[in-house]
Write a protein that holds these residues in place. Structure first.
Motif, PDB file in Angstrom:
ATOM      1  N   PRO A 168      -7.765  15.646 -12.255  1.00  0.00           N
ATOM      2  CA  PRO A 168      -7.959  16.648 -13.042  1.00  0.00           C
ATOM      3  C   PRO A 168      -8.606  16.728 -14.154  1.00  0.00           C
ATOM      4  N   ASP A 169      -9.558  15.430 -14.133  1.00  0.00           N
ATOM      5  CA  ASP A 169     -10.500  15.377 -15.246  1.00  0.00           C
ATOM      6  C   ASP A 169     -11.780  16.065 -14.783  1.00  0.00           C
ATOM      7  N   TYR A 170     -11.888  16.751 -13.521  1.00  0.00           N
ATOM      8  CA  TYR A 170     -12.982  17.421 -13.109  1.00  0.00           C
ATOM      9  C   TYR A 170     -12.531  18.680 -13.318  1.00  0.00           C
ATOM     10  N   ASP A 171     -13.553  19.500 -13.944  1.00  0.00           N
ATOM     11  CA  ASP A 171     -13.324  20.773 -14.398  1.00  0.00           C
ATOM     12  C   ASP A 171     -12.421  21.780 -13.145  1.00  0.00           C
ATOM     13  N   ALA A 172     -13.073  21.787 -12.078  1.00  0.00           N
ATOM     14  CA  ALA A 172     -12.503  22.356 -10.949  1.00  0.00           C
ATOM     15  C   ALA A 172     -11.394  22.295 -10.717  1.00  0.00           C
ATOM     16  N   TYR A 173     -10.578  21.140 -11.079  1.00  0.00           N
ATOM     17  CA  TYR A 173      -9.183  20.773 -10.794  1.00  0.00           C
ATOM     18  C   TYR A 173      -8.493  20.421 -11.961  1.00  0.00           C
ATOM     19  N   LYS A 174      -8.705  20.858 -12.930  1.00  0.00           N
ATOM     20  CA  LYS A 174      -8.080  20.711 -14.206  1.00  0.00           C
ATOM     21  C   LYS A 174      -6.634  21.407 -14.226  1.00  0.00           C
ATOM     22  N   ASP A 175      -6.392  22.523 -13.411  1.00  0.00           N
ATOM     23  CA  ASP A 175      -5.012  23.126 -13.244  1.00  0.00           C
ATOM     24  C   ASP A 175      -4.331  22.022 -12.713  1.00  0.00           C
TER      25      ASP A 175
ATOM     26  N   THR B 191      -8.844   6.953  -4.653  1.00  0.00           N
ATOM     27  CA  THR B 191      -9.635   5.870  -4.337  1.00  0.00           C
ATOM     28  C   THR B 191     -11.179   6.054  -4.296  1.00  0.00           C
ATOM     29  N   TYR B 192     -11.557   7.220  -4.005  1.00  0.00           N
ATOM     30  CA  TYR B 192     -13.003   7.645  -3.953  1.00  0.00           C
ATOM     31  C   TYR B 192     -13.578   8.159  -5.020  1.00  0.00           C
ATOM     32  N   LEU B 193     -12.754   8.704  -5.988  1.00  0.00           N
ATOM     33  CA  LEU B 193     -13.127   9.410  -7.100  1.00  0.00           C
ATOM     34  C   LEU B 193     -13.437   8.366  -8.306  1.00  0.00           C
TER      35      LEU B 193
END
Length: 383
Positions: A118-125, A111-113
């Motif tokens: 996963p579209d953020y590089d740090a969380y693509k995994d 809701t906040y993003l």
């Protein structure tokens, strides 16, 4: 205590037997004497501690060495590494955002993003695992989002979700760091600066920061491993909600007093900290387990709160948070009745050798679940 917690995991029976509780809360000379004895028995280079009574800082002390080789004494204004006690401080900040109406503990973080996580590089995994969409701030703050402690502990070094979000307590620094990411990306706040503005400055915590400050260097505690090997204090250049706080016992005592008294929060938000948000089934904190169950945990109501762990002991409801690495061992224990706490900071890997008897000396029997916190024995011989 009941069940498993009738015996401590840390083998300090010989020390505890010689450590009677203080006859009077104000008998701090006796506490200081006992701390010195325990330090010698446990071979702890430096120990700083504070006692909070009725929500006020009642006693602060530091003994031993900040650096043995340089013969620099540890002082109450010596900067030490808070390690994972950072999580409790961050919890205070998160609850402030809840009070502000900027954050809801039970609304999914998506809701906040501005875009999928996963579209953020740090969380693509996490691209192939849609379970991230179920994760809420409460899950992140109570270690129930399903993440490992840190992704680099995985063989492939990638982030994954070990258990379905909201189903299991699995200690996770990744979860706290993701909460920071959501606040910074979604709310546009800089966590380190905002914690300084909203917590450290108002409380007079002048020698505390979520990232390194050069003015810490002249009065800084270095660390020592279990074998006594020296290791310099790490200058952490980035803010990490999971554990980047540098502080002093003078400062951390003020924060503990604020936490146990509810200062800076509404009554509703303050109650969230020590509420049993999620029961803890794991037999011990480390290593995280995904299936094991310890029935004795339910007997003391062991559960995750916001940035802390809660339980019910002989003195009633209590919360605690430890902080550990190879050269640091710290502990915060607070009992709600009487708004009482003890805060312990050491520059040693094995401060836990003396924590159980020292906590008992300062606060009396709390029922603190040492076996769950440490899960392994550390032999200590009394002098």
């Amino acid at each position: 205590m009941l069940g498993k917690f009738a015996s401590m995991a840390v083998s300090v029976a010989c020390l505890t037997a010689a450590s009677p509780a203080l006859a009077e809360p104000a008998d701090y000379k006796a506490l200081d004497t006992e701390a010195a004895r325990l330090m010698a028995a446990g071979k702890i280079p430096g120990l700083a501690y504070a006692v909070i009574e009725h929500g006020k800082v009642a006693h602060v002390s530091a003994q031993g060495w900040a650096n043995i080789e340089q013969r620099r004494p540890l002082k109450t204004d010596t900067v030490m590494y808070a390690a994972s006690i950072t999580k409790a401080a961050f919890g205070q900040y998160v609850l402030m955002l809840v009070d502000d109406g900027k954050l809801d503990l039970d609304i999914p973080i998506k809701t906040y993003l501005q875009k999928p996580l996963p579209d953020y590089d740090a969380y693509k995994d996490l691209a192939a695992d849609s379970r991230w969409e179920k994760i809420t701030p409460r899950m992140l703050m109570t270690h129930t989002a399903g993440f490992p402690n840190f992704r680099w502990l995985n063989p492939d070094g990638k982030l994954d979700i070990k258990t379905d979000p909201g189903t299991r307590y699995v200690y996770s620094g990744e979860g706290l760091n993701l909460m920071q990411f959501v606040i910074e990306q979604g709310l546009g706040l800089k966590v380190g600066d905002d914690m300084n503005r909203r917590i450290f400055q108002p409380l007079g915590m002048t020698r505390s920061a979520m990232s390194w400050r050069p003015d810490f260097r002249p009065n800084l505690a270095d660390g020592y491993r279990q074998d006594g090997k020296f290791e310099a204090h790490d200058e952490r250049s980035s803010v990490k909600a999971a554990g980047s706080l540098d502080t002093t016992i003078d400062d951390l005592a003020k924060l503990a007093a604020a936490m146990v008294s509810g200062q800076g929060l509404s009554a509703k938000a303050a109650a969230e900290r020590a509420k049993a948000s999620f029961p803890i089934a794991n037999p011990h904190q480390f290593p995280p387990t995904y299936t094991e169950v310890e029935p004795a945990n339910a007997e003391i109501g062991l559960a995750a709160g916001i940035g802390v762990v809660v339980f019910d002991g002989p003195q009633g409801h209590a919360f605690f948070k430890g902080g550990h690495n190879d050269i640091t061992d710290n502990m915060l224990v607070c009992v709600e009745r009487g708004r009482r706490c003890i805060v312990l900071l050491t520059n040693s890997e094995v401060g836990q050798r003396i924590f159980p008897p020292l906590v008992q000396t300062a606060l009396g029997e709390t029922g603190m679940p040492w076996a769950w916190e440490y899960g392994r024995a550390l032999p200590v011989t009394a002098p």
